[in-house]
Design an enzyme around this catalytic site. Structure first.
Site, PDB file in Angstrom:
ATOM      1  N   MET A  64       0.846  -1.202   0.000  1.00 27.36           N
ATOM      2  CA  MET A  64       0.000   0.000   0.000  1.00 27.36           C
ATOM      3  C   MET A  64       0.881   1.252   0.000  1.00 27.36           C
ATOM      4  O   MET A  64       1.136   1.856   1.019  1.00 27.36           O
ATOM      5  CB  MET A  64      -0.905  -0.028   1.228  1.00 27.36           C
ATOM      6  CG  MET A  64      -1.763  -1.285   1.300  1.00 27.36           C
ATOM      7  SD  MET A  64      -2.778  -1.393   2.771  1.00 27.36           S
ATOM      8  CE  MET A  64      -1.541  -1.696   4.035  1.00 27.36           C
ATOM      9  N   ASP A  65       1.293   1.629  -1.156  1.00 25.70           N
ATOM     10  CA  ASP A  65       2.265   2.717  -1.309  1.00 25.70           C
ATOM     11  C   ASP A  65       1.574   4.010  -1.737  1.00 25.70           C
ATOM     12  O   ASP A  65       0.639   3.980  -2.536  1.00 25.70           O
ATOM     13  CB  ASP A  65       3.307   2.295  -2.365  1.00 25.70           C
ATOM     14  CG  ASP A  65       4.522   3.188  -2.369  1.00 25.70           C
ATOM     15  OD1 ASP A  65       5.403   2.972  -3.220  1.00 25.70           O
ATOM     16  OD2 ASP A  65       4.600   4.090  -1.509  1.00 25.70           O
TER      17      ASP A  65
END
Lengths: 308, 276
Positions: free
Chosen positions: A83-84
Site C-alpha cells: 500500500m504505497d
C-alpha cells in the site's frame, strides 16, 4: 500475441514519475463497519453508510456475482498488496501526511470488503516495513498508536464478519499493550474463515527467511528434523506465512507506480503475478482493484497456470 | 467485456510497437542519451521455454553490450541458459562489437568501438548464468551451512541467525554476486520465476513481454525509465548494534551496507539506502 502483454511501465506513461519514493503505510484505523456488509449468508439486505453515500447491500452479494469481466474460476486465492503512496497523496493535495494515512485506511477497508464479496480467501497487506523504523519517531509512534486503536475498534466487527486476523513481522518492538492486543485479536478470530487478513507489520522478507532457517536449526538440534532433510519445502513451512494454507500470493499489487517488491514476501513471491498500479493507495478503489483482477485473469487465460 | 479488454490491450500493444520504432530510429530525442551508471548489475529473467531461443538471447546480449551494460545475470527456472552457457559465451567471444542499431547518438558509458574488440572481453561483459537451484535451494544449503557452523559443535552458545549470517553463508557456498539494480523479465508471466529471492529486495522489476517479440526500442525505454526515476537512496543512518561479527563488507550502490568493527567490539552498521 505475447507482445500485447507489455508491461504498463512501457506503455505511454499516464503519470509523471514520482520522485518521492517514500513508502508511507496506512494505519489500521478502521471505522466501524456495518456487520451486515459481511453477512455470512451471502446476502446483505441492509444498507451501509459510508461518507454519506447509501449503499444498497442487496446488490453486494458475497460469492454469488462478480463484476462483469471477472470469472469465478480465475479469481486469485491469495492477493498481496503493498500500500504505497499515502504521504504523496496527501502532499499532492496540500494535506498533512496523517490525512494520507486516514485515506489509506479507508481504501484498505474497501479492499477488505471487496475481497470478502468476491471470494478472495487471503489478503496480505504490507503495513509497516522493518526499514520504516528509520522514519521520524513521531511518525512511527503515531502509526503504532493508530494501529492499536484501529485494531481495538475493529476487532469485534472482524469477529462477527468472519474475518481472521494474523499479524506477521517482529512484534518485540511494539508497545506492550499492542503486543497483547495482537495476540488477543489473533486468538479471537482464529476460527474465522471468510477472509484471512494478514497484516505485515515490522516485516522483512529476508528476516522471514532467516527466522525460518533458525527454526529449522533448532528442530535439527532437538532431533525433530534430520540435517539432510533441510530443503526449500521445509523452509517454506517455517515462514511466517505458514499461518495460512495459501502462503504464496497469486497476485501482488503495488500502488504508486514503484516497480519493486521492497523486501516483502521475498520467498513467497517467486511465481506471483506482479501488478504495478500507477495510482496512489488512497485512490485505489473498486475500479482499480477490478482492473488488477481483470489483468490477472487476462494473463491466466492466455498462459494457464504457473508452477508453484 | 473480455472482448473489450482484449481489444484495449491490442491497441495498447500497437501504440507500444510504434513507440519502439520511433525510439529505435532515434527520432525521440529524450532517449538519445542513457545514463547507465545507475545500473551496476542487470538481471535478465527469461521463461525457460523461450530461453531455448539461443539466437534471441545472443541478440539481447549484443544490444546490452552496445548500450554499455556489462554486468549481466541471466536466469531461467529450468537451467536452459546454464546449459547454453558455453555456446553463448563462445559465440560472444568470437564476435566483434558493433554499434547499437539506429542509435546514432552518444550512449554514455559505451567504450569507443574498435574492430579488435571481442564482445565478451573480460573487461567488457561479465555474465552470470543461474537457475532455480541457485535460489531457494541455495538458501536451503546456506541454512545447512549455518547449522553445521553454529549448532553441530559442542559449543553451548547457539546464536540466533541474522540476515548478515545468511548473507555470509551464501557467500561461503559460492554465491557472491551482487543484487541486481534492475530486472527485465521476458516471457508470458509477469513474475520473476523464482529468481534468487535473497537478492531482489530493492530490485526494479520490469516485464518486457515475449523474448520472441523483443524490441530494441523497448529495451532502451525500460532502461531510460529506470535511470530517470528517483530512487531516494542516500539517507545515511548510523546505528549501533552489539554484534559479534567482525567482517568488513561493502556492497555498492544502490544499497550499501558497511560493517565496521570498533575497538570495543561494537559493530557499526552504516545503512545507505532509501525508504523503499
Amino acid at each position: 500475441m505475447s507482445s500485447l502483454q507489455l508491461h504498463q511501465s512501457l506503455a505511454p506513461l499516464l503519470y509523471k514519475p514520482n520522485f518521492l519514493s517514500h513508502l508511507p503505510y496506512p494505519t489500521l484505523r478502521f471505522r466501524s463497519l456495518p456487520v451486515a456488509s459481511f453477512s455470512k449468508n451471502g446476502i446483505s439486505m441492509s444498507q451501509s453508510h459510508e461518507n454519506g453515500v447509501v449503499r444498497n447491500g442487496a446488490q453486494e452479494e458475497y460469492s454469488d456475482s462478480l463484476p462483469e469481466g471477472l470469472l469465478r474460476e480465475l479469481m486469485p486465492t491469495h492477493v498481496a498488496v503493498i500500500m504505497d503512496g499515502n504521504r504523496r497523496w496527501a502532499r499532492m493535495r496540500g494535506l498533512p501526511i496523517w490525512s494520507g494515512y486516514e485515506a489509506g485506511v479507508r481504501a484498505l477497508r474497501r479492499i477488505v470488503e471487496l475481497c470478502c464479496k468476491w471470494g478472495i480467501k487471503v489478503l496480505t497487506v504490507f503495513a509497516f516495513s522493518s526499514d520504516n523504523w528509520f522514519r521520524p519517531k513521531v511518525e512511527t509512534d503515531f502509526l503504532m498508536g493508530l494501529f492499536e486503536r484501529g485494531l481495538r475498534d475493529e476487532l469485534e466487527n472482524f469477529s462477527k464478519a468472519g474475518i481472521r486476523i494474523s499479524v506477521i513481522g517482529g512484534s518485540t518492538k511494539f508497545p506492550k499493550p499492542l503486543q497483547v492486543l495482537i495476540t488477543d485479536a489473533m486468538e479471537v478470530t482464529k476460527n474465522n474463515s471468510r477472509l484471512h487478513l494478514i497484516v505485515a507489520v515490522n516485516y522483512s522478507g529476508q528476516n522471514d527467511i532467516v527466522q525460518a532457517c533458525q527454526s529449522i536449526a533448532l528442530k535439527v538440534k532437538d532431533g525433530v528434523v534430520k540435517l539432510e532433510d533441510i530443503n526449500e519445502f521445509l523452509i517454506e513451512r517455517e515462514l511466517e506465512t505458514n499461518c495460512t494454507d495459501f502462503p504464496c500470493p497469486d497476485l501482488l499489487i503495488r500502488t504508486s507506480g514503484e516497480l519493486r517488491i521492497s523486501n516483502f514476501l521475498l520467498w513467497q513471491l517467486a511465481f506471483t503475478e506482479l501488478y504495478f498500479e500507477h495510482s496512489h493507495w488512497p485512490d485505489f478503489g473498486d475500479d482499480e482493484f477490478l482492473e488488477a483482477l481483470r489483468s490477472f485473469q487476462q494473463r491466466q487465460r492466455r498462459y494457464g497456470g504457473h508452477d508453484s | 467485456m473480455h472482448l473489450i479488454v482484449s481489444v484495449r490491450y491490442f491497441f495498447l500493444g500497437l501504440v507500444n510497437m510504434f513507440e519502439s520504432f520511433l525510439i529505435s530510429s532515434g527520432l525521440l530525442k529524450r532517449y538519445e542519451t542513457l545514463n547507465i551508471s545507475k545500473i551496476q548489475y542487470l538481471a535478465i529473467v527469461i521463461d525457460s521455454e523461450e530461453a531455448l531461443q539461443t539466437l534471441k538471447v545472443l541478440n539481447l546480449l549484443r544490444w546490452l553490450a552496445a548500450i554499455g551494460l556489462t554486468n549481466v545475470c541471466l536466469y531461467d527456472k529450468e537451467g536452459v541458459l546454464k546449459r547454453s552457457e558455453q555456446e553463448i559465451t563462445e559465440r560472444l567471444k568470437s564476435e566483434k562489437r558493433f554499434k547499437a542499431p539506429s542509435l546514432n547518438c552518444a550512449v554514455s558509458g559505451v567504450k569507443e568501438i574498435t574492430t579488435s574488440d571481442s564482445l565478451l572481453d573480460q573487461k567488457c561483459m561479465n555474465l552470470e548464468f543461474i537457475s532455480f537451484s541457485d535460489g531457494k535451494a541455495a538458501v536451503a544449503r546456506a541454512a545447512n551451512f549455518l547449522f553445521e557452523k553454529h549448532y553441530s559443535s559442542d559449543n553451548k552458545k547457539k546464536p540466533n541467525f541474522t540476515e548478515f549470517d545468511m548473507a555470509g553463508a551464501l557467500r561461503a557456498i559460492g554465491y557472491v554476486r551482487p543484487d541486481p539494480d534492475l530486472m527485465l523479465v521476458y516471457g508470458p508471466a509477469r513474475c520473476h520465476l523464482g529468481f534468487p529471492a535473497w537478492r531482489i529486495r530493492y530490485t526494479e522489476i520490469m516485464h518486457m513481454g515475449s523474448l520472441k517479440s523483443m524490441k530494441f526500442g523497448f529495451l532502451i525505454k525500460a532502461i531510460h525509465r529506470f535511470t530517470t526515476v528517483h530512487q531516494n537512496y542516500g539517507t545515511v543512518i548510523l546505528l549501533m548494534h552489539d554484534i559479534k561479527c567482525v567482517k568488513i563488507n561493502f556492497i555498492s550502490f544502490p544499497f550499501c551496507v558497511i560493517f565496521l568493527e570498533s575497538r570495543n567490539k561494537l559493530t557499526f552498521w552504516v545503512h545507505v539506502f532509501g525508504f523503499l
